[in-house]
Design a protein around this motif. Structure first.
Motif, PDB file in Angstrom:
ATOM      1  N   LYS A  38      -8.391 -11.346  -0.888  1.00 34.62           N
ATOM      2  CA  LYS A  38      -7.884 -10.778  -1.885  1.00 34.62           C
ATOM      3  C   LYS A  38      -8.791  -9.867  -2.903  1.00 34.62           C
ATOM      4  O   LYS A  38      -8.730  -9.031  -3.491  1.00 34.62           O
ATOM      5  CB  LYS A  38      -6.981 -11.638  -2.599  1.00 34.62           C
ATOM      6  CG  LYS A  38      -5.955 -11.249  -3.698  1.00 34.62           C
ATOM      7  CD  LYS A  38      -4.886 -12.074  -4.295  1.00 34.62           C
ATOM      8  CE  LYS A  38      -4.134 -11.573  -5.344  1.00 34.62           C
ATOM      9  NZ  LYS A  38      -2.968 -12.309  -5.748  1.00 34.62           N
TER      10      LYS A  38
ATOM     11  N   GLU B 184      -6.411  -3.460  -3.799  1.00 29.96           N
ATOM     12  CA  GLU B 184      -5.000  -4.058  -3.726  1.00 29.96           C
ATOM     13  C   GLU B 184      -4.154  -3.578  -2.689  1.00 29.96           C
ATOM     14  O   GLU B 184      -3.343  -4.254  -2.005  1.00 29.96           O
ATOM     15  CB  GLU B 184      -4.450  -3.689  -5.116  1.00 29.96           C
ATOM     16  CG  GLU B 184      -3.170  -4.524  -5.346  1.00 29.96           C
ATOM     17  CD  GLU B 184      -2.553  -4.182  -6.685  1.00 29.96           C
ATOM     18  OE1 GLU B 184      -1.233  -4.562  -6.886  1.00 29.96           O
ATOM     19  OE2 GLU B 184      -3.282  -3.785  -7.756  1.00 29.96           O
ATOM     20  N   GLU B 185      -3.999  -2.222  -2.475  1.00 29.50           N
ATOM     21  CA  GLU B 185      -3.313  -1.788  -1.311  1.00 29.50           C
ATOM     22  C   GLU B 185      -3.649  -2.293   0.000  1.00 29.50           C
ATOM     23  O   GLU B 185      -2.747  -2.564   0.842  1.00 29.50           O
ATOM     24  CB  GLU B 185      -3.567  -0.086  -1.517  1.00 29.50           C
ATOM     25  CG  GLU B 185      -2.670   0.502  -0.256  1.00 29.50           C
ATOM     26  CD  GLU B 185      -2.856   2.080  -0.452  1.00 29.50           C
ATOM     27  OE1 GLU B 185      -3.099   2.720   0.604  1.00 29.50           O
ATOM     28  OE2 GLU B 185      -2.728   2.639  -1.579  1.00 29.50           O
TER      29      GLU B 185
ATOM     30  N   GLU C 178      -1.390  -8.784   3.777  1.00 29.21           N
ATOM     31  CA  GLU C 178      -0.341  -9.622   3.343  1.00 29.21           C
ATOM     32  C   GLU C 178       0.976  -9.208   4.299  1.00 29.21           C
ATOM     33  O   GLU C 178       1.680 -10.304   4.846  1.00 29.21           O
ATOM     34  CB  GLU C 178       0.133  -9.572   2.164  1.00 29.21           C
ATOM     35  CG  GLU C 178      -0.529 -10.518   1.106  1.00 29.21           C
ATOM     36  CD  GLU C 178      -0.109 -10.835  -0.288  1.00 29.21           C
ATOM     37  OE1 GLU C 178       0.117 -11.851  -0.649  1.00 29.21           O
ATOM     38  OE2 GLU C 178       0.135  -9.544  -0.940  1.00 29.21           O
ATOM     39  N   ALA C 179       1.292  -7.867   4.516  1.00 30.37           N
ATOM     40  CA  ALA C 179       2.504  -7.429   5.206  1.00 30.37           C
ATOM     41  C   ALA C 179       2.286  -8.109   6.702  1.00 30.37           C
ATOM     42  O   ALA C 179       3.245  -8.581   7.512  1.00 30.37           O
ATOM     43  CB  ALA C 179       2.560  -6.045   5.050  1.00 30.37           C
TER      44      ALA C 179
ATOM     45  N   ASP D 224      -2.457  -5.752   0.328  1.00 33.95           N
ATOM     46  CA  ASP D 224      -1.056  -5.567   0.504  1.00 33.95           C
ATOM     47  C   ASP D 224      -0.716  -5.471   1.915  1.00 33.95           C
ATOM     48  O   ASP D 224       0.367  -6.169   2.559  1.00 33.95           O
ATOM     49  CB  ASP D 224      -0.309  -4.566  -0.428  1.00 33.95           C
ATOM     50  CG  ASP D 224      -0.414  -4.868  -1.890  1.00 33.95           C
ATOM     51  OD1 ASP D 224      -0.509  -6.214  -2.211  1.00 33.95           O
ATOM     52  OD2 ASP D 224      -0.168  -4.208  -2.572  1.00 33.95           O
ATOM     53  N   GLU D 225      -1.401  -4.639   2.390  1.00 36.27           N
ATOM     54  CA  GLU D 225      -1.382  -4.260   3.936  1.00 36.27           C
ATOM     55  C   GLU D 225      -1.443  -5.762   4.954  1.00 36.27           C
ATOM     56  O   GLU D 225      -0.903  -6.223   5.792  1.00 36.27           O
ATOM     57  CB  GLU D 225      -2.176  -3.409   4.346  1.00 36.27           C
ATOM     58  CG  GLU D 225      -1.608  -1.814   4.099  1.00 36.27           C
ATOM     59  CD  GLU D 225      -2.419  -0.633   4.571  1.00 36.27           C
ATOM     60  OE1 GLU D 225      -2.900  -0.840   5.566  1.00 36.27           O
ATOM     61  OE2 GLU D 225      -2.480   0.352   3.979  1.00 36.27           O
TER      62      GLU D 225
END
Length: 98
Positions: A41, A46-47, A53-54, A50-51
């Motif tokens: 993290k 951030e983007e 985390e997905a 987020d990927e």
């Protein structure tokens, strides 16, 4: 006191909610996963995070499906063993999930 069938009917049995291991190794691995995610993290945009985390969310969904399938297969196998023990007969073996 409810019997097993009544507990199941009334929703008092939820094996998936009690499946977390009490093993110290399990806790250690979870701590390592959390530390690794925190590291990524900080390191990723951030983007990108987020990927990541997905992706981990998808993995957890697959893991949940696999756990449900393993539970179902184990339950069927256990029931088949009980039928065999109590009746002295061999029931058909449970089918493998594919």
């Amino acid at each position: 006191m409810q019997n097993v069938l009544e507990s199941l009917y009334y929703g008092d049995l939820a094996p998936h909610e009690k499946s977390a291991s009490q093993s110290p190794e399990y806790r250690l691995l979870n701590e390592q996963i959390t530390a690794s995610l925190n590291h990524w993290k900080k390191k990723l945009a951030e983007e990108d995070f987020d990927e990541l985390e997905a992706l981990t969310d998808l993995y957890h969904q697959v893991q949940g499906i696999d756990m449900a399938s393993s539970f179902t297969h184990g339950f069927k196998l256990g029931a088949a063993m009980m039928i065999e023990v109590l009746s002295g007969m061999s029931p058909p073996a449970p089918q493998q999930d594919t």
